[in-house]
Design an enzyme around this catalytic site. Structure first.
Site, mmCIF file in Angstrom:
data_model
loop_
_atom_site.group_PDB
_atom_site.id
_atom_site.type_symbol
_atom_site.label_atom_id
_atom_site.label_comp_id
_atom_site.label_asym_id
_atom_site.label_seq_id
_atom_site.Cartn_x
_atom_site.Cartn_y
_atom_site.Cartn_z
ATOM 1 N N CYS A 2 -9.102 -17.215 -8.778
ATOM 2 C CA CYS A 2 -10.333 -17.630 -9.438
ATOM 3 C C CYS A 2 -11.540 -17.290 -8.558
ATOM 4 C CB CYS A 2 -10.404 -19.116 -9.751
ATOM 5 S SG CYS A 2 -9.041 -19.681 -10.764
ATOM 6 N N TRP A 73 -7.835 -17.192 -12.701
ATOM 7 C CA TRP A 73 -6.414 -16.837 -12.584
ATOM 8 C C TRP A 73 -5.675 -18.115 -12.925
ATOM 9 C CZ3 TRP A 73 -2.103 -18.316 -9.667
ATOM 10 C CH2 TRP A 73 -1.024 -17.421 -9.711
ATOM 11 N N GLY A 100 -8.495 -23.417 -7.486
ATOM 12 C CA GLY A 100 -7.494 -24.194 -6.757
ATOM 13 C C GLY A 100 -6.648 -25.032 -7.697
ATOM 14 N N LYS A 489 4.129 -1.384 -4.129
ATOM 15 C CA LYS A 489 2.947 -0.743 -4.728
ATOM 16 C C LYS A 489 3.257 -0.300 -6.150
ATOM 17 C CE LYS A 489 0.430 -1.802 -2.795
ATOM 18 N NZ LYS A 489 0.512 -2.622 -1.635
ATOM 19 N N GLU A 492 3.758 -3.420 -8.614
ATOM 20 C CA GLU A 492 2.625 -4.265 -8.979
ATOM 21 C C GLU A 492 1.592 -3.552 -9.829
ATOM 22 O OE1 GLU A 492 0.533 -6.011 -5.657
ATOM 23 O OE2 GLU A 492 0.585 -4.160 -4.526
ATOM 24 N N HIS A 508 26.034 -0.250 0.215
ATOM 25 C CA HIS A 508 26.585 -1.599 0.070
ATOM 26 C C HIS A 508 26.194 -2.241 -1.260
ATOM 27 C CE1 HIS A 508 28.055 -1.479 4.147
ATOM 28 N NE2 HIS A 508 26.868 -1.051 4.539
HETATM 29 O O1 M6R Z 1 -4.528 -11.542 1.719
HETATM 30 P P1 M6R Z 1 -3.102 -11.458 2.180
HETATM 31 O O2 M6R Z 1 -2.829 -10.268 3.002
HETATM 32 O O3 M6R Z 1 -2.655 -12.717 2.855
HETATM 33 O O4 M6R Z 1 -2.270 -11.334 0.850
HETATM 34 C C1 M6R Z 1 -0.873 -11.312 0.859
HETATM 35 C C2 M6R Z 1 -0.312 -10.823 -0.444
HETATM 36 O O5 M6R Z 1 -0.706 -11.674 -1.487
HETATM 37 C C3 M6R Z 1 -0.765 -9.405 -0.750
HETATM 38 O O6 M6R Z 1 -0.425 -8.516 0.263
HETATM 39 C C4 M6R Z 1 -0.145 -8.928 -2.085
HETATM 40 O O7 M6R Z 1 1.234 -8.788 -1.932
HETATM 41 C C5 M6R Z 1 -0.793 -7.623 -2.534
HETATM 42 N N1 M6R Z 1 -0.988 -7.640 -3.949
HETATM 43 C C6 M6R Z 1 -0.002 -6.422 -2.206
HETATM 44 O O8 M6R Z 1 -0.575 -5.258 -2.649
#
Ligand code: M6R
Length: 612
Positions: A2, A73, A100, A489, A492, A508
């Site tokens: 958010c 979000w 939050g 990558k 997502e 395995h």
């Molecule tokens: O801001 P942060 O590096 O703590 O975030 C961690 C993950 O939420 C972040 O790396 C997420 O996995 C990304 N979408 C990856 O591209």
């Protein structure tokens, strides 16, 4: 999660808030809404992106110089118009935006319902605004005091801004566990989840700390107090980044821009921290605690997502070069599994945003158990940066694409410096070898530029495999975490199922998946274990899998076996992730674009995950 924006001053609030919400959309894009005060409270809200909100706004009803806006979000309640913020209190006098989760909202809701409150959404936020109203009424107190009292009753994480119809000259904002920055203009104030909505108007900002609330007045004054009612004063800080840094600069998407920014981002991450010809490394944060760090019994790296992948590379680097044991933990698991931590441990917390709730919780635990916490963050002034005992910024510049790219490569660059400096202190590396690696590190940005020239070729490969339903990514040693990151990558942003595996683990289990429809991306630049990777490639070929191999120009065998080769420049094996990740980022990007996906705002995701 958010994004929140607030404005009070002399300008037209609506365009400032809308523009701000667009800049914060990376934080969530399930719905958007705005509340403006001009005698009456005017609220517009809509499921979907800010552009959907703009479509329903009635021109002529947006004239106001105070207002709040939100891009969501979803946590509590599905992403529809009803659950979009702002939410109004029962009387309609208060409007709130919230980032939050209020964990004890259901018991509060029950109590308020008994007192006659009726709820029009499924959100925890509507409960909070009514609690504030109820406190205001029963205690006959000011809004800011009611906010303070109400927040002392709630459990959870929040950044909120409250607008009061009966006081058009004031905004009240508060935070706990979610970021909030206040921009101080000439005769106005801006409130936002990060500085991107503010930078265009002022560089002077104040960061609110956890458990603090601010009262911001139209007459140019503001005050900050803790939720325990103690007055606070924060130094005004200067924003360091420029407006261009948060714009696309001619690129079609932020993700592509950020992939191409990696050479410069790495240069910025290394600048002033090493000198190859003189053979030194100087990480301020490390030097400050060097004795404790040198005497650490082990390192625990904790992070989430992409940052966790760079942590794995950090493990390889620190164990390889400095010969100290390293454990890498998902922050979410670490926090809740009662791990053994003591005062001789050094916990390295890695986070692009510096706001990830799971990582913050892991840090709290580490601090409780007396470990030293070293933060590696990108966002200056972020919660993790502030709560860590020591640390280093990655200086990658704002990363706006939800898929992390330049944050990953700059995190690895810093972890390389940490490992090398430790190795130097411990005497586990020869001076000549240290210099060799530092020289090569200096060359990495140029080698990434060379790799970026492969973009068109990678796009052609993407076109062949864009309709695949599964992908496998395989790598060994330093390239194993790169395989994990390449798969993440792709997943997502393109919604194709992908898995990363150590190449030798394939036999395995995952080998059962391989047939003529399975593209397998091999990271095959290793000098060590090269023959073993050749065998793994053979195993896939024998089962008719389609092989896309990232190799060095000098490769002799894999090029003969692969269906497609991507030739990247050679480098020291320990630095190879900095190069091999680039084609994987581009492959994911092009596949996602060819599938018509929104790469900068993939479904269900948000850039900064501030809920556990
Ligand atoms: O801001 P942060 O590096 O703590 O975030 C961690 C993950 O939420 C972040 O790396 C997420 O996995 C990304 N979408 C990856 O591209």
């Amino acid at each position: 999660m958010c994004g929140i924006v607030g404005y009070i001053g002399t300008r037209d609030a609506f365009p400032i808030i809308i523009k701000g919400l667009k800049r914060l959309e990376y934080r969530g894009y399930d719905s958007a809404g705005i509340a403006l005060l001009n005698g009456d409270m005017t609220v517009f809200k809509k499921a979907g992106k800010v552009s959907e909100l703009e479509k329903i706004v009635i021109p002529g009803e947006t004239i106001a110089n105070i207002g709040i806006g939100h891009t969501r979000w979803a946590t509590h309640g599905e992403p529809n118009d009803r659950n979009a913020h702002p939410h109004l209190s029962q009387s309609g006098n208060l409007a709130i935006i919230h980032n939050g989760i209020i964990e004890n909202y259901s018991s509060i809701k029950e109590e308020l319902s008994k007192r006659g409150y009726v709820f029009h959404s499924d959100t925890d936020t509507e409960v909070l605004v009514n609690l504030i109203e109820e406190v205001q009424k029963t205690e006959k107190t000011t809004l800011d005091n009611a906010v303070r009292i109400a927040l002392n009753e709630v459990v959870g994480a929040y950044a909120i801004v409250v607008l009061n119809k009966n006081n058009p000259d004031q905004l009240v904002a508060a935070r706990k566990g979610s970021p909030m920055v206040i921009g101080i203009g000439e005769d106005d104030f801006f409130i936002a989840s990060d500085a991107s909505p503010i930078i265009e108007y002022t560089k002077n900002v104040v960061y609110l700390d956890d458990q603090e609330y601010a009262v911001i007045n139209r007459n140019g004054t503001y005050s900050i107090r803790t939720l325990g009612n103690v007055e606070k004063s924060h130094a005004i800080q200067k924003l360091e980044f420029s407006l261009e840094a948060i714009e696309k600069g001619g690129f079609e998407h932020f993700m592509l821009k950020e992939i191409y920014e990696q050479p410069k981002a790495i240069e910025d991450a290394l600048r002033g921290r090493m000198n190859a010809s003189q053979g030194w490394i100087k990480l301020g944060g490390l030097n400050e605690f060097i004795n404790r760090i040198d005497n650490a019994g082990r390192f625990i790296v904790t992070a989430c997502g992409t940052s966790w992948h760079s942590g794995l590379i950090g493990e390889y680097l620190i164990e390889d070069l400095a010969r100290v044991p390293v454990e890498v933990e998902y922050a979410s698991e670490f926090r809740y599994r009662n791990p053994i931590i003591n005062e001789k441990d050094v916990v390295i917390a890695i986070s692009q945003s510096g706001e990830t709730a799971d990582t913050l919780a892991a840090i709290e635990l580490a601090k409780e158990r007396q470990a030293l916490v070293y933060g590696i963050c990108n966002v200056i002034g972020s919660s993790i940066a502030r709560t860590s005992h020591a640390g280093s910024y990655t200086h990658a510049g704002p990363e706006i694409g939800v898929a992390s790219t330049k944050a990953f490569s700059t995190q690895i660059s810093l972890l390389t410096l940490i490992a090398l400096q430790l190795a130097q202190v411990k005497g586990t590396i020869a001076t000549s070898k240290l210099r060799e690696i530092l020289y090569e590190l200096e060359n990495i940005p140029r080698k990434i530029e060379e790799t970026l020239l492969l973009d068109a070729q990678i796009k052609e490969i993407a076109a062949i495999y864009k309709d695949a339903t599964n992908f496998l990514y395989l790598g060994r040693g330093y390239n194993f975490p790169v395989a994990l990151e390449g798969a993440l990558k792709l997943k997502e942003i393109s919604y194709i199922h992908a898995e990363g595996y150590p190449a030798a683990e394939m036999k395995h289990g995952p080998i059962a998946l391989i047939d003529e429809n399975m593209p397998v991306v091999f990271l095959a630049t290793n000098q060590s274990a090269y023959e073993k990777i050749v065998s793994n490639v053979q195993e896939v070929k024998a089962r008719k899998g389609k092989i896309i191999a990232v190799i060095h120009k000098s490769d002799t065998q894999i090029r003969e076996l692969a269906d497609h080769i991507i030739e990247v420049p050679e480098t020291e094996e320990i630095l190879s992730p900095l190069i091999t990740i680039v084609p994987l980022q581009l492959l994911a990007y092009h596949i996602a674009i060819l599938r018509g996906c929104n790469v900068d705002q993939p479904r269900n995701l948000a850039k900064s995950v501030t809920v556990e």
